[in-house]
Write a protein that holds these residues in place. Structure first.
Motif, mmCIF file in Angstrom:
data_model
loop_
_atom_site.group_PDB
_atom_site.id
_atom_site.type_symbol
_atom_site.label_atom_id
_atom_site.label_comp_id
_atom_site.label_asym_id
_atom_site.label_seq_id
_atom_site.Cartn_x
_atom_site.Cartn_y
_atom_site.Cartn_z
ATOM 1 N N GLY A 175 0.933 -1.215 -0.071
ATOM 2 C CA GLY A 175 0.236 -0.070 -0.146
ATOM 3 C C GLY A 175 0.749 1.069 0.105
ATOM 4 N N ASN A 176 0.443 2.291 0.739
ATOM 5 C CA ASN A 176 0.917 3.616 0.300
ATOM 6 C C ASN A 176 1.385 4.284 1.787
ATOM 7 N N VAL A 177 1.171 3.499 2.916
ATOM 8 C CA VAL A 177 1.437 3.976 4.186
ATOM 9 C C VAL A 177 2.732 3.455 4.746
ATOM 10 N N GLY A 178 3.502 4.465 5.160
ATOM 11 C CA GLY A 178 4.443 4.044 5.813
ATOM 12 C C GLY A 178 4.507 3.968 7.449
ATOM 13 N N PHE A 179 4.661 3.099 8.105
ATOM 14 C CA PHE A 179 4.761 2.724 9.440
ATOM 15 C C PHE A 179 5.789 2.461 10.126
ATOM 16 N N ILE A 180 5.902 3.371 11.337
ATOM 17 C CA ILE A 180 7.387 3.270 12.068
ATOM 18 C C ILE A 180 6.949 2.935 13.567
ATOM 19 N N SER A 181 7.493 1.982 14.086
ATOM 20 C CA SER A 181 7.104 1.795 15.504
ATOM 21 C C SER A 181 7.999 1.410 16.528
ATOM 22 N N GLN A 182 8.363 1.886 17.505
ATOM 23 C CA GLN A 182 9.152 1.697 18.662
ATOM 24 C C GLN A 182 8.951 0.412 19.258
ATOM 25 N N SER A 183 7.744 -0.094 19.242
ATOM 26 C CA SER A 183 7.213 -1.367 19.832
ATOM 27 C C SER A 183 6.995 -2.299 18.778
ATOM 28 N N GLY A 184 7.741 -3.851 18.802
ATOM 29 C CA GLY A 184 7.300 -4.528 17.985
ATOM 30 C C GLY A 184 6.197 -5.160 18.324
ATOM 31 N N ALA A 185 5.401 -5.339 19.453
ATOM 32 C CA ALA A 185 4.187 -5.876 19.716
ATOM 33 C C ALA A 185 3.122 -5.008 19.042
ATOM 34 N N LEU A 186 3.211 -3.881 19.109
ATOM 35 C CA LEU A 186 2.361 -2.889 18.456
ATOM 36 C C LEU A 186 2.290 -3.257 17.052
ATOM 37 N N CYS A 187 3.647 -3.342 16.382
ATOM 38 C CA CYS A 187 3.749 -3.638 14.927
ATOM 39 C C CYS A 187 2.807 -5.041 14.558
ATOM 40 N N THR A 188 2.778 -5.847 15.547
ATOM 41 C CA THR A 188 2.078 -7.045 14.978
ATOM 42 C C THR A 188 0.436 -6.815 15.451
ATOM 43 N N ALA A 189 0.229 -5.941 16.323
ATOM 44 C CA ALA A 189 -1.157 -5.753 16.292
ATOM 45 C C ALA A 189 -1.787 -4.712 15.091
ATOM 46 N N VAL A 190 -0.840 -3.911 14.695
ATOM 47 C CA VAL A 190 -1.306 -3.034 13.668
ATOM 48 C C VAL A 190 -1.540 -3.922 12.272
ATOM 49 N N LEU A 191 -0.528 -4.862 12.376
ATOM 50 C CA LEU A 191 -0.418 -5.935 11.189
ATOM 51 C C LEU A 191 -1.629 -6.731 11.182
ATOM 52 N N ASP A 192 -2.029 -7.305 12.278
ATOM 53 C CA ASP A 192 -3.310 -8.032 12.208
ATOM 54 C C ASP A 192 -4.596 -7.275 12.035
ATOM 55 N N TRP A 193 -4.506 -6.069 12.347
ATOM 56 C CA TRP A 193 -5.905 -5.118 12.141
ATOM 57 C C TRP A 193 -5.767 -4.662 10.734
ATOM 58 N N SER A 194 -4.727 -4.537 9.895
ATOM 59 C CA SER A 194 -4.563 -4.105 8.615
ATOM 60 C C SER A 194 -5.024 -5.158 7.660
ATOM 61 N N LEU A 195 -4.838 -6.304 8.116
ATOM 62 C CA LEU A 195 -5.211 -7.635 7.028
ATOM 63 C C LEU A 195 -6.453 -7.652 7.220
ATOM 64 N N LYS A 196 -7.432 -7.282 8.334
ATOM 65 C CA LYS A 196 -8.604 -7.675 8.134
ATOM 66 C C LYS A 196 -9.473 -6.303 7.573
ATOM 67 N N VAL A 197 -8.786 -5.325 7.759
ATOM 68 C CA VAL A 197 -9.536 -4.071 7.030
ATOM 69 C C VAL A 197 -9.055 -3.648 5.604
ATOM 70 N N ASN A 198 -7.906 -4.395 5.247
ATOM 71 C CA ASN A 198 -7.479 -4.271 3.855
ATOM 72 C C ASN A 198 -6.603 -2.852 3.692
ATOM 73 N N VAL A 199 -5.890 -2.689 4.591
ATOM 74 C CA VAL A 199 -4.919 -1.488 4.454
ATOM 75 C C VAL A 199 -3.488 -1.862 4.316
ATOM 76 N N GLY A 200 -3.116 -1.233 3.471
ATOM 77 C CA GLY A 200 -1.781 -1.653 3.031
ATOM 78 C C GLY A 200 -0.520 -0.813 3.200
ATOM 79 N N PHE A 201 0.549 -1.281 3.220
ATOM 80 C CA PHE A 201 1.990 -0.377 3.544
ATOM 81 C C PHE A 201 2.891 -0.448 2.804
ATOM 82 N N SER A 202 3.616 0.699 2.339
ATOM 83 C CA SER A 202 4.930 0.735 1.453
ATOM 84 C C SER A 202 6.054 0.431 2.523
ATOM 85 N N HIS A 203 6.094 0.545 3.524
ATOM 86 C CA HIS A 203 7.276 0.205 4.517
ATOM 87 C C HIS A 203 6.518 -0.266 5.986
ATOM 88 N N PHE A 204 7.036 -1.015 6.646
ATOM 89 C CA PHE A 204 6.599 -1.563 7.943
ATOM 90 C C PHE A 204 7.846 -1.698 8.765
#
Length: 376
Positions: A175-204
């Motif tokens: 997708g076209n959203v760049g996501f940067i996180s200081q928490s790895g656990a929050l990364c996985t939470a955002v990843l799980d959510w994004s797959l359900k609502v069909n949001v994509g990322f350019s970089h994660f």
């Protein structure tokens, strides 16, 4: 039979994927090859998971497992050390125990490796001993201008190119959203959510404790990347180089929205953040003013971060603060108006042309104003 994990020609990234002549961080996000130092076949291990992710989401390059005790891993030829890999490596992913990492970085520099992701934990977040290890890591990396993400991180994904250098369960959608996180656990939470609502990322990107690469460098890279239209941040600390963050954010925010949720606002949360990434969170009032000055939009909840990521990923960027509210009930329209005005927005005036079109399709009792109440 042993083999080297190279993708087939049909799996190579598209021709519009830019290589690293363009930006110093390009070897990290679009590597021609990846060495996994600490690769293993042990079920459930980080070393096996990352290797599997690298070969099951083809990024157009070769994967080199590095393990001094194995000649092959998952059927792929392994090498005793980074110096034995037969070509210069763009990206090294390191999953060895923390005490060994400075030496591994030393060997990577000697081998001409261009970038590294240190997944391993056990650095400044554990206290003075870990802080010294991290200092040694940085000293070795800077000796050879090797850029490092981490330590203590989930890793890096570039879904557009197919790179999955993380130990997450799956890769994000492109997708076209760049996501940067200081928490790895929050990364996985955002990843799980994004797959359900069909949001994509350019970089994660999971940055961990940011021993080397911090907010400024990543915002600068994503600001220069045509595939990234907006940037979303989960921040616990601004890091050692606040000037680099503010400078990059101020420039990039002129053309791309930057959304941040900043944790550690209270003293108790700040203490928790220090034990998480070893970072000092800084004065919340000062950071709030700095965000406003740099043009960074701050949100206060994870839900808002999710909603913002979804809007930025699916909708065109607004050209101004004016909004038309459409409702089938007066009360929610009033509440929405309050929320809009209190957050700096404006109600758009209804043009004569739009008014005529509304009158043609709406009941006579509609509000004839903005909010557009179409009646229950």
């Amino acid at each position: 039979m042993q083999m080297e994990a190279t993708v087939k020609p049909s799996q190579k990234p598209p021709s519009n994927v830019l290589r690293y002549e363009r930006h110093p961080l390009e070897p990290l996000f679009s590597p021609k090859n990846v060495a996994l130092i600490g690769a293993t076949e042990k079920m459930g291990s980080v070393g096996r998971t990352i290797l599997w992710n690298l070969i099951s989401s083809p990024f157009g390059g070769t994967v080199y497992p590095v393990n001094p005790k194995r000649s092959n891993i998952l059927g792929i030829r392994a090498y005793p050390a980074i110096a034995d890999v037969p070509e210069q490596v763009d990206l090294a992913v390191i999953v060895t125990p923390a005490p060994s990492v400075p030496g591994v970085i030393h060997d990577c520099v000697d081998a001409g490796v261009k970038s590294a992701i240190v997944i391993s934990a056990g650095f400044k977040e554990i206290g003075p001993e870990g802080f010294e290890l991290e200092r040694q890591l940085v000293r070795e990396a800077r000796r050879g201008h090797l850029r490092v993400i981490g330590p203590n991180c989930l890793g890096v994904m570039s879904p557009i190119t197919g790179l999955n250098a993380t130990f997450a369960a799956t890769i994000a959608r492109p997708g076209n959203v760049g996501f940067i996180s200081q928490s790895g656990a929050l990364c996985t939470a955002v990843l799980d959510w994004s797959l359900k609502v069909n949001v994509g990322f350019s970089h994660f990107v999971s940055v961990g404790s940011m021993a080397d690469i911090g907010w400024g460098a990543l915002i600068d890279y994503m600001g220069d990347d045509s595939r990234t239209k907006s940037i979303v941040l989960y921040m616990e600390s601004i890091g050692d180089d606040a000037r680099a963050f503010l400078s990059a954010a101020r420039e990039v925010a002129l053309t791309k929205p930057i959304i941040v949720i900043k944790a550690g606002r209270t003293s108790a949360a700040a203490k928790a953040a220090a034990s998480h990434t070893g970072a000092l969170t800084g004065s919340d009032e000062v950071l709030d003013a700095a965000f406003r000055r740099a043009g960074v939009l701050r949100v206060n909840s994870i839900a808002d971060l999710f909603y913002m990521a979804e809007v930025l990923g699916k909708q065109p960027r607004p050209t101004g603060p004016k909004l038309t509210i459409v409702t089938n009930a007066g009360g929610p329209g009033v509440l929405a108006t309050d929320a809009l005005i209190q957050n700096g927005g404006e109600l758009a005036a209804i043009s004569d042309e739009a008014m005529t079109q509304y009158n043609e399709v709406l009941p006579p009792q509609w509000s004839h104003n903005n909010p557009v109440d179409v009646i229950g």
